[in-house]
Motif scaffolding. Structure first.
Motif, PDB file in Angstrom:
ATOM      1  N   UNK A   1      94.758   0.179 122.394  1.00 25.17           N
ATOM      2  CA  UNK A   1      93.532  -0.405 123.209  1.00 25.17           C
ATOM      3  C   UNK A   1      92.537  -0.776 122.232  1.00 25.17           C
ATOM      4  N   UNK A   2      92.603  -0.048 121.173  1.00 31.12           N
ATOM      5  CA  UNK A   2      91.550  -0.325 119.899  1.00 31.12           C
ATOM      6  C   UNK A   2      91.403  -1.724 119.655  1.00 31.12           C
ATOM      7  N   UNK A   3      92.209  -2.532 120.019  1.00 31.44           N
ATOM      8  CA  UNK A   3      91.837  -3.845 119.912  1.00 31.44           C
ATOM      9  C   UNK A   3      90.762  -4.573 120.755  1.00 31.44           C
ATOM     10  N   UNK A   4      90.402  -3.957 121.817  1.00 27.20           N
ATOM     11  CA  UNK A   4      89.630  -4.019 122.761  1.00 27.20           C
ATOM     12  C   UNK A   4      87.938  -3.827 122.214  1.00 27.20           C
ATOM     13  N   UNK A   5      88.197  -2.949 121.455  1.00 26.62           N
ATOM     14  CA  UNK A   5      86.820  -2.339 120.961  1.00 26.62           C
ATOM     15  C   UNK A   5      85.646  -3.625 120.658  1.00 26.62           C
TER      16      UNK A   5
END
Length: 367
Positions: free
Chosen positions: A126-130
């Motif tokens: 989910x970090x790619x959506x930061x």
């Protein structure tokens, strides 16, 4: 002398006859080796021979990508089970989930009813959506990171040239090879089902604005949107089922384009205020504006989850090649139309977690 002459004549006759026979043999060889459709070819090479007449599995490998959050694992399981049972093609499922769900998913897939499925489990970060998705502090739990997994197909399946993406709330009732073979026009990275097609253009979704064209998803009061010169009445499409040419996807940097519009929305709030549903759709509408091919509408018969009532006739549902319960009424929880069709392909959760969610949802609906 006569005997000598007769002997020479016979020998000459035999030589001529032998030469002619050799010529005939060569002619026959050329005729029998001819590659015309009526020649002596193995049946596998006859272009018109249906795939399923060959018997056994087709050697073509089809990659199907599906996201599987834990609270919806049962949906993904039923979808994959239905796909597997309706094809003779070698389907490989690429199941995208979060780290904390992997063990549960792996246990579920070990069930005897699913033993023949070929799959890879992929963990989504989910970090790619930061910085690309705005989160309401009061509604932080409403962000569903796996919703955006479809944006990253070339990263998830880097060795694949073509793939099918399906949501977890679908059931397939025909050979997915047909969907895979959807022709994509040159320069198109994906094929979707248009919202103006015959199966969905009369469906009204209460409180969602106009979900059949771009103005239902994008705020045309914003200058950034107006500068795109996209007609507001352009027919939208459904991104829950699509075929992707990943070679073209990478050439056009589709993932980077999608991320750009996600990040711009965080700053400028570009989505329509009437939008009721996923915030995943608007970036795809922008990036694929008039740059996508179309799939057969029978391969995405949707809106089965938009109400508890039966929108389509039993005959039409039976004829549909893919049923899609997009909307609030999912077949595994609330009272959705034709939930019995979904139930046919559902395999019970060995841990009981998903079964418990289903019971709670059904109890909530009856109150």
């Amino acid at each position: 002398v006569n005997i000598i002459i007769l002997t020479v004549a016979v020998v000459a006759f035999l030589l001529v006859l032998h030469h002619n026979l050799l010529g005939l043999s060569d002619f026959l060889k050329r005729e029998l080796s001819d590659s015309s459709p009526l020649g002596l070819q193995p049946i596998d090479f006859i272009p018109a021979a249906p795939q399923r007449l060959a018997g056994g599995k087709n050697e073509k490998e089809i990659s199907v990508v599906i996201a599987a959050p834990e609270e919806r694992l049962g949906g993904a399981i039923a979808a994959m089970n239905s796909i597997h049972h309706h094809t003779r093609t070698n389907v490989v499922f690429h199941i995208v989930t979060l780290n904390e769900t992997v063990d549960h998913l792996r246990l579920w897939l070990s069930q005897a009813a699913l033993k023949n499925l070929r799959y890879r489990i992929l963990s989504f970060d989910p970090g790619v959506l930061e910085g690309k998705v705005s989160v309401d502090p009061l509604k932080a739990d409403t962000l569903k990171p796996l919703t955006f997994a479809r944006f990253y197909l070339p990263v998830l399946v880097p060795q694949v040239e073509k793939a099918i993406y399906v949501d977890d709330d679908v059931i397939v009732q025909d050979d997915i090879l047909e969907l895979y073979n959807t022709p994509l026009k040159p320069g198109h990275a994906a094929a979707f089902s248009d919202d103006c097609d015959s199966t969905s253009n009369k469906v009204a979704v209460r409180g969602a604005g106009n979900q059949y064209n771009y103005i239902g998803f994008l705020d045309y009061k914003k200058e950034t949107i107006r500068k795109l010169a996209m007609k507001a009445n352009t027919c939208s499409f459904n991104p829950g089922v699509f075929v992707a040419n990943l070679t073209e996807w990478k050439l056009q940097n589709i993932t980077e384009q999608l991320e750009k519009w996600m990040a711009l929305n965080v700053v400028e709030n570009l989505y329509s205020k009437t939008l009721s549903g996923s915030i995943m759709t608007p970036p795809m509408l922008i990036v694929f504006y008039k740059q996508h091919s179309s799939i057969d509408p029978m391969w995405n018969v949707r809106h089965l989850g938009s109400s508890a009532g039966k929108r389509y006739s039993p005959q039409f549902v039976k004829a549909a090649k893919l049923l899609h319960w997009n909307g609030h009424f999912k077949p595994w929880g609330r009272t959705a139309s034709y939930a019995e069709v979904w139930e046919k392909w559902y395999v019970p959760d060995p841990t009981g977690k998903f079964n418990l969610i289903r019971r709670h949802s059904e109890a909530f609906e009856t109150k």
